[in-house]
Structure formats: structure tokens, C-alpha cells
Design an enzyme around this catalytic site. Sequence first.
Site, mmCIF file in Angstrom:
data_model
loop_
_atom_site.group_PDB
_atom_site.id
_atom_site.type_symbol
_atom_site.label_atom_id
_atom_site.label_comp_id
_atom_site.label_asym_id
_atom_site.label_seq_id
_atom_site.Cartn_x
_atom_site.Cartn_y
_atom_site.Cartn_z
ATOM 1 N N ASP A 86 0.834 -1.214 0.000
ATOM 2 C CA ASP A 86 0.000 0.000 0.000
ATOM 3 C C ASP A 86 0.866 1.262 0.000
ATOM 4 O OD1 ASP A 86 0.225 -1.390 2.679
ATOM 5 O OD2 ASP A 86 -0.205 0.643 3.358
ATOM 6 N N ASN A 87 2.158 1.101 0.188
ATOM 7 C CA ASN A 87 3.068 2.250 0.131
ATOM 8 C C ASN A 87 3.920 2.227 -1.135
ATOM 9 O OD1 ASN A 87 2.146 3.197 2.574
ATOM 10 N ND2 ASN A 87 3.741 2.185 3.769
HETATM 11 P P1 AMP Z 1 1.171 3.941 6.860
HETATM 12 O O1 AMP Z 1 1.984 2.896 7.538
HETATM 13 O O2 AMP Z 1 1.357 5.338 7.408
HETATM 14 O O3 AMP Z 1 1.336 3.921 5.381
HETATM 15 O O4 AMP Z 1 -0.362 3.624 7.194
HETATM 16 C C1 AMP Z 1 -0.973 2.367 6.993
HETATM 17 C C2 AMP Z 1 -2.470 2.511 7.050
HETATM 18 O O5 AMP Z 1 -2.862 2.992 8.328
HETATM 19 C C3 AMP Z 1 -3.040 3.489 6.037
HETATM 20 O O6 AMP Z 1 -4.269 2.968 5.583
HETATM 21 C C4 AMP Z 1 -3.221 4.745 6.845
HETATM 22 O O7 AMP Z 1 -4.222 5.576 6.307
HETATM 23 C C5 AMP Z 1 -3.623 4.196 8.204
HETATM 24 N N1 AMP Z 1 -3.284 5.112 9.315
HETATM 25 C C6 AMP Z 1 -2.047 5.391 9.802
HETATM 26 N N2 AMP Z 1 -2.120 6.269 10.820
HETATM 27 C C7 AMP Z 1 -3.433 6.562 10.996
HETATM 28 C C8 AMP Z 1 -4.164 7.403 11.880
HETATM 29 N N3 AMP Z 1 -3.567 8.139 12.815
HETATM 30 N N4 AMP Z 1 -5.501 7.448 11.732
HETATM 31 C C9 AMP Z 1 -6.124 6.731 10.813
HETATM 32 N N5 AMP Z 1 -5.515 5.910 9.946
HETATM 33 C C10 AMP Z 1 -4.178 5.818 10.025
HETATM 34 MG MG MG Z 2 0.751 4.350 3.757
#
Ligand code: AMP
Ligand code: MG
Length: 478
Positions: A246-247
Site C-alpha cells: 500500500d506504500n
Molecule cells: P502507513 O503505515 O502510514 O502507510 O499507514 C498504513 C495505514 O494505516 C493506512 O491505511 C493509513 O491511512 C492508516 N493510518 C495510519 N495512521 C493513521 C491514523 N492516525 N488514523 C487513521 N488511519 C491511520
Molecule cells: Mg501508507
Amino acid sequence: MKLNEIKLTNPYLDLPAECHDRVKPSPLTEPFLIHANASVAEMIGLDKEELNTEAFVDFANGAYAPEGSDTFAMCYAGHQFGFFVERLGDGRAINIGTLNGYHLQLKGAGQTKYSRSGDGRAVLRSSIREYLMSEAMHGLGIETTRALALIGSKHSVYRQEWEKGAIVLRVSPSWVRFGTFEYFAHKKKYKELEALADYAIAESYPHLVGEEKKYYYMFVEVVGKTARLMAEWQAVGFNHGVMNTDNMSIHGLTIDYGPYAFLDDYDFNFICNHTDQYGRYSFGSQPNVGEWNLNALMVALAPLIDTEEMQKVMGHYSKFYTEHYLSLMTKKLGLDERRDEDLALIKHLLGVLQGLSIDYTLFFRTLSRYSGDRKALLKIGLYHTPMNDWLDEYDKRLTENTSSTEERQANMLKSNPKYVLKNYMLQQAIDAAEEGDYHLVDALFQIAQDPYAEHEVFDKWAAATPDELKNRKLSCSS
Ligand code: AMP
Ligand code: MG
């Protein structure tokens, strides 16, 4: 264009309803501008003077909706640390519309349908990191999302302790991820999958529109772009830290800056992400993870493209990667052309850097001024024999170079940055910002934009990282 003349479009909303969820941003309380990026303003066609207005802060806070605004979050799935999660999505990023081909998004603007247990917020420290680092990657010539603005607030956000909320107004030509395709493939929603592929082609690979085998060629492009991105990360010493599918960008961009790091000392096995216990996303693993992620994308695209044909393309990934990496490394070494033996020269060097714990960026910048006098290079490492052995080989190789020493040095100074934003530098900027002092954010932004320039006033940041501040690991709790 003035802020009140902006007319946003929302091409992503033409996709089937499953792809997104309309949601309004939840503005932060008492927002204020920390930094705005005039070069991004110019890129999207917004007047620079507008960046200093109250209305701009409201805009970056999701409180001012320009004409055409129809805000939404995007849905996606993804493999996180190898495990499939069937629904992720923008949990804290809200898309506010498209301007001149760039999609604007507020990261930290509140909850969406995809927030799961998250609060939809982003704290100041992680927002500073994303804001500065995306610009630094751009300054290094590596494809990346960028940011138009960073705002702070008095809004309290709880992580391990109370912190302040912030928003990064991110800008990208594409927010489509490998995981966006995985979402529809997993749900067997093939019509939506096809619509998404058509969308991604129009957005990222418009030369393929109308092409008979357009989905196949899109896959070829994504494989090539990903291999290239991995080579660029490796050559510059960047560790992303959370290479979940997803990244991973379908456009080949560096996206979602979390617990990333630039190498201090060269360490192939370095792990920047504190939660990555087994080093799945270690620095040295990145090219292989890129391939693993492309395989996940291949599975998701199987309803649209012949798998055997995709497998054949995947068979070239490693060659694409190696070719690009070697061409970047030969540039870093100031070699006019690449020879087969250069691989051994590069491997030998990386072994020396690893063995002597030598600062990666400092080494190459110092080598860029090398003209036979070894003093400066020998000073960087504790033991001289391994470095001397390598320099003997390098000297020999340089005799086959056609360019003059001056030309070589000039080229190398353009291929080896003087500055990269190391975690200890970012941490100093964050510590000051948390006390309301943003001058280091400003300073790091300047070197981020032009990391090859001398910027003598910032010389201290071109030195090796102080021992006690080396190899910091960061957590994902941002
Ligand atoms: P990331 O590791 O930042 O790429 O995030 C992974 C998933 O978690 C993505 O779907 C983000 O939108 C979600 N996510 C991360 N932090 C938050 C947060 N504080 N509130 C809501 N969703 C989050
Ligand atoms: Mg992400």
C-alpha cells in the site's frame, strides 16, 4: 492563479463508488503556517504571494473549499509485512481535488471510513519529516510526492503522550498504489479493476491510451519504474522502512514517508523501522522487496493480463535494477563509461565502507574532490590499509577515464550530494519546532532543495553523523 480563482477537478471520483468515500476534512484548531513550498506552488500554478495569506492556512487546514471541491478518501488494500490486509485506504489523508494534473491531499485532516481505530491525525514530528524529506528526494532528483505546505496547530493528539496535530498538504501526479489494485482483485470486482487500470494509464502512462495491449505495457512500465526507484534509493543510501504494497506507487514515486532514514555509516543490513524486528525492510533488502511487491501486483492484475507474459517481464526485473544501479554508481565514481569490471570495484568499495563504518554521503562527496592526494579520504576511516587497497584499484581504473580530473570532479559533485537529511538533523529541527522555533525547518528545507550546492553556513551537516546520534531507529506511531 489566486486562491479564489482555483477550480479543482476530481477525476478519481469518476471511478466506481467502491473506489472512494466522500468525506469532509476536520480542520485542526488554531492552525498556523509553518512552511510553504514556493516551487510546488509554481508547479501547480498557484501565485506565490497567496502562500502568505490567512486564506491559504484555511486551505491547508481543509477549512476553505475552492470551487469544484468535492473531498474524498481513497480505498486500497495491501500486504503489510507480508500479510494481506483486505481493506486499508486513506485513513488520515483527504483528497481535496486536482489542479493542473496534481492531486492535492491533506494528510492529518481527520477520520475517514478507512481510519479503522486511528484518529485520522498526524503529529508535528512526522509531518515535519514528510514535508522535508519529500522535498529532499525531489532535490536529489528521485521521483516522489511533494508537499505544498506544512501547518501546525494547538490541536492535541495522543500517541504515547499528548502531542500537537499538524497537516501536510501533499501533492502528487498519482496516489494510486499497488494495494489499490489488490483491493479490487481480492474482492473479485474485475470491472472496477479494469476501470482503475484505465484510470492509472490515463494518469501515469498516457502514451498507452488506445494501445491494444495497454494493461500489459502498463505492467512493463511499473516494473521498470520500480526497478529504477529501488536503484535510486540504493545509490543515494535511502531506507524507506515500510515497503508495504500500500506504500508502493503505480507511478514509481517514493510515497508515504514514515520511519525512513538516510544511511549514516554505510550498513547494508541497516533497519530504520523500530517495529521491523526481522529486517524485512532493511536497506539491503529493498530491491528484493520491490520485486516481491511487483509479484503481488502481478497477482492482482492477473484478471487483466496474461500471467505468463507478466512473469516474463518479472524475469527482467533484476537486470533492470542492476543496470540502473550500476549506471548510478559509475556516475558517483566519476567513470565516463561502464565496464564489466566496475561491478567488482563497486563491491570492493561497499565492503570497505561497511567494514570501516564510513559515512556513505561524506565518502562520496570527499571522493568527488580526489585528485591523487589520499589524506582527506584516509581521515574518514580508522584503518588505512583497506581504503588504500581500494584507492589503488580506483587509481588504476581512472587512468582509463577519458575526462580530465577537473571534469570528473565537476561531474561527481553533481552526482554526490553534499547533504542528505539524516535522522539526527531532522530530530534537531523537530525538537526546536516543538518549542515553537521553526528556523531549522527552514534551514533543512534550503539544503533539501539543493543538496549538491555548498551552502557553507550549513557545513556542519555535511560532516559524518556524531557517533552518539548514528543509526537512530524510528517507530511507525506517527
Ligand atoms: P502507513 O503505515 O502510514 O502507510 O499507514 C498504513 C495505514 O494505516 C493506512 O491505511 C493509513 O491511512 C492508516 N493510518 C495510519 N495512521 C493513521 C491514523 N492516525 N488514523 C487513521 N488511519 C491511520
Ligand atoms: Mg501508507
